[in-house]
Each structure stands twice: as C-alpha cells, then as structure tokens.
Design a protein around this motif. Structure first.
Motif, short mmCIF file in Angstrom:
data_model
loop_
_atom_site.label_atom_id
_atom_site.label_comp_id
_atom_site.label_asym_id
_atom_site.label_seq_id
_atom_site.Cartn_x
_atom_site.Cartn_y
_atom_site.Cartn_z
N TRP A 145 14.40 6.42 21.71
CA TRP A 145 14.23 5.05 21.28
C TRP A 145 14.00 4.12 22.46
O TRP A 145 13.13 3.24 22.42
CB TRP A 145 15.42 4.59 20.46
N GLU A 146 14.75 4.31 23.54
CA GLU A 146 14.57 3.45 24.72
C GLU A 146 13.16 3.60 25.29
O GLU A 146 12.56 2.63 25.75
CB GLU A 146 15.61 3.80 25.79
N SER A 164 7.22 -2.72 23.89
CA SER A 164 7.82 -4.05 24.12
C SER A 164 8.55 -4.56 22.88
O SER A 164 8.37 -5.71 22.46
CB SER A 164 6.73 -5.05 24.54
N LEU A 165 9.36 -3.70 22.29
CA LEU A 165 10.13 -4.07 21.10
C LEU A 165 11.45 -4.70 21.52
O LEU A 165 12.09 -4.25 22.47
CB LEU A 165 10.40 -2.83 20.23
N GLU A 166 11.87 -5.74 20.82
CA GLU A 166 13.08 -6.46 21.21
C GLU A 166 14.30 -6.08 20.38
O GLU A 166 15.43 -6.12 20.86
CB GLU A 166 12.83 -7.97 21.10
N HIS A 171 -0.19 -11.33 12.48
CA HIS A 171 -0.19 -12.73 12.92
C HIS A 171 1.23 -13.31 12.89
O HIS A 171 1.58 -14.17 13.69
CB HIS A 171 -1.12 -13.56 12.02
N LYS A 172 2.05 -12.79 11.97
CA LYS A 172 3.42 -13.29 11.84
C LYS A 172 4.45 -12.35 12.44
O LYS A 172 5.48 -12.79 12.98
CB LYS A 172 3.74 -13.55 10.37
N TYR A 173 4.20 -11.03 12.35
CA TYR A 173 5.18 -10.05 12.83
C TYR A 173 4.53 -9.10 13.84
O TYR A 173 3.33 -8.82 13.75
CB TYR A 173 5.72 -9.21 11.66
N GLN A 174 5.35 -8.62 14.75
CA GLN A 174 4.89 -7.55 15.64
C GLN A 174 4.97 -6.24 14.84
O GLN A 174 6.02 -5.88 14.30
CB GLN A 174 5.80 -7.42 16.86
N ILE A 175 3.85 -5.53 14.72
CA ILE A 175 3.84 -4.33 13.88
C ILE A 175 3.19 -3.16 14.60
O ILE A 175 2.39 -3.34 15.52
CB ILE A 175 3.11 -4.57 12.54
N LEU A 228 7.92 -2.42 10.92
CA LEU A 228 8.21 -3.85 11.10
C LEU A 228 9.55 -4.02 11.83
O LEU A 228 10.61 -3.96 11.20
CB LEU A 228 8.28 -4.55 9.75
N PRO A 229 9.52 -4.18 13.15
CA PRO A 229 10.78 -4.37 13.87
C PRO A 229 11.37 -5.76 13.62
O PRO A 229 10.64 -6.71 13.31
CB PRO A 229 10.37 -4.20 15.34
N GLY A 230 12.69 -5.86 13.74
CA GLY A 230 13.35 -7.16 13.54
C GLY A 230 14.31 -7.10 12.36
O GLY A 230 14.47 -6.08 11.71
N ASP A 231 14.93 -8.24 12.09
CA ASP A 231 15.95 -8.29 11.02
C ASP A 231 15.62 -9.38 10.01
O ASP A 231 16.47 -10.14 9.58
CB ASP A 231 17.34 -8.50 11.62
#
Length: 503
Positions: free
Chosen positions: A165-166, A173-175, A207-211, A224-227
C-alpha cells in the motif's frame, strides 16, 4: 539506406567517390554532388544527407566553414574531411566541429570504404540508441498505466500488505488510507459512441475526485480514494450518468463500501455484487469459475492451437446456449480480458509495450454470430502465438514489439515503414532485425501470418474467397490467389475443395 553527399571542386574526385559509394553496398545512396561550399549548403537543404565527404580547399568558403554552416540545420550529419595536405592548423579547426574522420588524398579504395563502413556503424549505433531512448520514454509513460491496472487488479481479489500500500500510495500520490470501488457497465451505443461516453464519464468524475480506473470483466472499475459520505457520492455519480448517457444506453452500476487498504477487495466484491443485482437482463453471468479456471490453465499450457480447440469450443457453445447474444458477448469479453491479464502478467512490466487487441472495443460492435466466431478464433490464435514467442525466443524488445504490431494489423495494407515508425526505428534497422533474428524478410513474415489466418478462414468455410482475401490484408483477390498458390502449391479454391472432401 543512408544518404551520402560529396563536396569537392575536382570532377574526377566527385565521380570516383560517387562510384565507390554506389557500389559499396545497398546501405548507401549518393543524394548529391557539390563543387562549392555554397552549392553544398543549398543541396543539403533539399536532401538532408546522413554522411558528407567534404573537401577543404574550395573556391568561396572553404570546407570547414561550410561544415560549420551545415551543422546549424543538420546536427546529426557525419562529416568526413578530405584534403591533399596534412596540416595541423586544419586539424585544430576541425576538432571543435567534431568531424568524424580525416582523409588525406590520394585516397585508396580500401581506405575510403573502411571509413564509409565506420560511419555506417556509428549511424547504426546512434539509431539503436535513439530507439532505446524512445522505448524508454514510452515505457516510462506506459509503465504508470501498467502499474495502475496492476494495482486495481490486485485489490479486486487480495488484501494489500502495508508495504504494498505504501508503494502504491506514493506512486499515485494518494493522501487517504480509505477508499471505495465503483463498477459500471454500459450497453446499447455503438463502439465509437461508447468510447466517447466512457471518456466523458471519466472526465466528469475525475474533475471532482482523484480516481484510478481500468477495464475489468467487461465492466469499468473505478477506485475512489477518500472518505466521501456515501449518499453524497452516490448522488454525484447518478448525476454524472444522467448528464452523459444517451437515451439508447443502458447502464448497470455498483458502489462498494468504504474500506481501508487491507480490505479494498471487500469494496470491490460489494460493488460487483451490487452490479449483478442491478443487472436484471443478465441471467447467465454466474460462471462455473472452476471450469473457467481450468480452461485458462489449459490455454496457458497448450503446446499448439489444436490442443485447446475442443475444450474451448465446449465452453464457447455453452455460453451461447445459455445466454442471449448480448449477454454472451459480455461473457466472451470478460473471458478474453482474463486471458489477456494472464498473458500480460507473465510479461511483467514489458506488458506496457504491447496491446494485442481490445476485447471490449472490438466485440461490442459485432452483431452477428458468424462475425463473432471469426473474431474469437482469430484472437485466440493471436494470443497463443504471442505467448509462444514470449516463451520460446528471447528477441530484442524492438522486434518483439514489431511482431505484436503485425499480429494485430495484418488485415490492413501494412508496410515496413509503418512497423518501423510504430517501433521508433529506421526501416533499414527493422529490416535487418527480421533478417538477423528470424532469418526471414519482413514481407515474407507478414505473408506467412496472413496466409495462416487465410487457411483457418478457408477451413471454416463461412466466407467467400474474395472476403477472406480482404480480411487478411489483400485488396486484390487475384493477387491473394497468386500468393497463396506460390506459397502452398495450389489455389485457395483447390485447398478449400480438398479439405471439404476430407470432411
């Protein structure tokens, strides 16, 4: 072929040098003969020489000043000086110009040809270096696509370790350590329109999400990364599809739950389950996965195309007997996607360079069973031949890329220059690779590929000979028949008749 220009104010020298160049080998041609520096500059503008034999003492500007001017527009050209005197001051002026060699008149034939072949060797090496750099640049760009697809395929079935994962988190460049999977499949529009719809959906979501996204089992899988809150994300996705989909399109969607990196596979399972539940038309999508796995293994192990015809035919007929045609197409797309994944994984990172075929894009517009039959057997043969080439012979990367390109494009008018341009090398270098590595010319190799497919189509006995000729790249059926007769010893119609009698 390398272009040679000769610059000298003496006519006998021009003729002598020209004769030696033209009779040395097929690798050179004289593109111009100039008697002054000004004439050389004008001539080089039109013919762009690879090698220039340059006299120093000429009326007007001398040879060194001519070289200096030519290098402004022809930096890759090799310059070989010829002069009647060995002078230190000339050599001193020539050093900054990086002149390739220095010949003192009178020049023997052996010395001239030795210098010419040294220049050829240097140019060949530069061509290979340039090709390697181009390959490296392409691989660098394509590797990210390969890594993206590999990551998404991994999370579709396994738990990631922290180390894995790291690596991917840094690479893309996932946060966030949280993400979910969204899967969708669209049916209805023609292939070209469908491709545009997918691009527009991808654009609006990104345009709205990093995918990250890839094709998966005949569907599109989006990471779709994020919460993001589920209801808000679902509403946004519904809005995107409402805005993009035409009235004749049907879509099935599935959104997985939010999970941490150790359980991304669960989100993928949830998304696929939701998609299946929403797909009311697909009554035959639940495959016998054990049987499917055995067939994939059999194809990977098969020593020849004939070894897998019977088990594959059994699977193929089962698909069409249990599913309507649109559903059967989706299942075939999914199966060939899995076969390609198996092959690309065996190549490792080299897979980024080769695209054998695109099941979704090529099968979607097919509307007749006979056309799908032809595509399936042709693509299966292409895949198996690619696997055998990979396993049996360690070919240079450029040549391997060329063979894959031919396998995917033999059905159109294909020239050596097309293949060379695709691979980023010169035609002469590509021709030499075929001769040295395969002991066959480019055109003979292309012909063998085309005729092998033609034989299979003749045995299927579905298409007239005229259509078979066109489908393997021959626009003139008479020319196809002549080539077939020359290679096989009898005409296509005779071949067809003899094999029909055998049955």
């Amino acid at each position: 072929m390398y272009k040679v220009m000769i610059v000298d104010d003496e006519e006998p020298v021009l003729e002598s040098f020209s004769y030696m160049v033209e009779t040395s080998s097929d690798s050179f041609s004289v593109c111009g003969k100039a008697r002054t520096g000004f004439e050389a500059i004008s001539m080089a503008y039109n013919c762009s020489p690879d090698i220039v034999f340059m006299d120093i003492g000429m009326p007007g500007i001398d040879g060194l000043d001519t070289i200096k001017e030519l290098q402004r527009n022809h930096p890759a050209t090799l310059f070989i000086l010829s002069t009647a005197y060995e002078r230190f001051d000339i050599a001193k002026r020539a050093i900054p110009l990086k002149v390739f060699d220095y010949l003192v008149k009178p020049i023997s034939r052996s010395r001239f040809l030795e210098t010419l072949m040294k220049a050829k060797q240097h140019l060949d090496e530069q061509t290979e270096i340039a090709a390697a750099r181009l390959d490296k640049a392409r691989i660098s760009a394509d590797s990210m696509s390969w890594e993206e697809r590999n990551f998404l395929l991994l999370i579709s079935w396994k738990s990631l370790t922290k180390k894995e994962w790291e690596k991917y988190k840094l690479l893309f460049s996932l946060e966030s350590d949280q993400a979910r999977v969204f899967v969708f499949r669209i049916e209805g529009p023609e292939a070209e329109a469908l491709s545009g719809i997918h691009r527009e959906i991808h654009r609006k979501i990104s345009h709205k999400y990093q995918i990250l996204s890839t094709e998966y089992l005949g569907s599109t899988l989006i990471f779709l990364p994020g919460d993001e809150e589920t209801r808000r994300l679902q509403d946004f996705l519904d809005l995107v599809f409402t805005q993009v989909l035409p009235s004749n399109a049907q879509v099935q969607k599935g959104l997985g739950g939010q999970h941490s990196y150790e359980e991304f596979f669960r989100s993928c399972e949830e998304a696929l389950r939701a998609l299946r539940e929403n797909d009311e038309r697909d009554t035959g999508r639940h495959e016998d996965w054990e049987e499917l796995g055995e067939l994939r293994s059999a194809i990977a192990r098969a020593a020849s195309f004939e070894d897998i015809q019977e088990p594959f035919t059994s699977y193929y007929e089962k698909v069409f007997s249990s599913s309507p045609f649109p559903v059967a197409k989706s299942r075939i797309i999914a199966f060939f996607t899995l076969l390609l994944d198996d092959f690309y994984r065996s190549l490792g990172k080299k897979a980024a360079r080769y695209i054998l075929f695109d099941p979704a894009a090529e099968i979607t517009p097919i509307n007749a069973r006979k056309d799908l039959d032809a595509w399936i057997w042709r693509s299966l043969r292409t895949l198996m031949e690619a696997e055998h080439q990979h396993m049996e012979k360690n070919l240079p990367a450029v040549l391997t890329r060329a063979l894959y390109y031919i396998q995917g494009n033999y059905d159109r008018p294909l020239q050596l220059t097309d293949v060379a341009d695709f691979c980023g090398v010169s035609s002469s270098y590509m021709s030499r690779l075929f001769t040295e590595q395969l002991s066959i010319s480019f055109i003979d190799y292309l012909t063998s590929v085309r005729l092998k497919v033609a034989e299979e189509l003749l045995l299927e006995n579905r298409l007239p000979i005229k259509e078979i000729a066109c489908s393997v790249g021959y626009q003139d059926p008479n020319y196809f028949s002549r080539i077939f007769r020359k290679q096989k010893g009898f005409s296509p119609s005779t071949y067809l008749q003899e094999h029909s009698d055998e049955k």
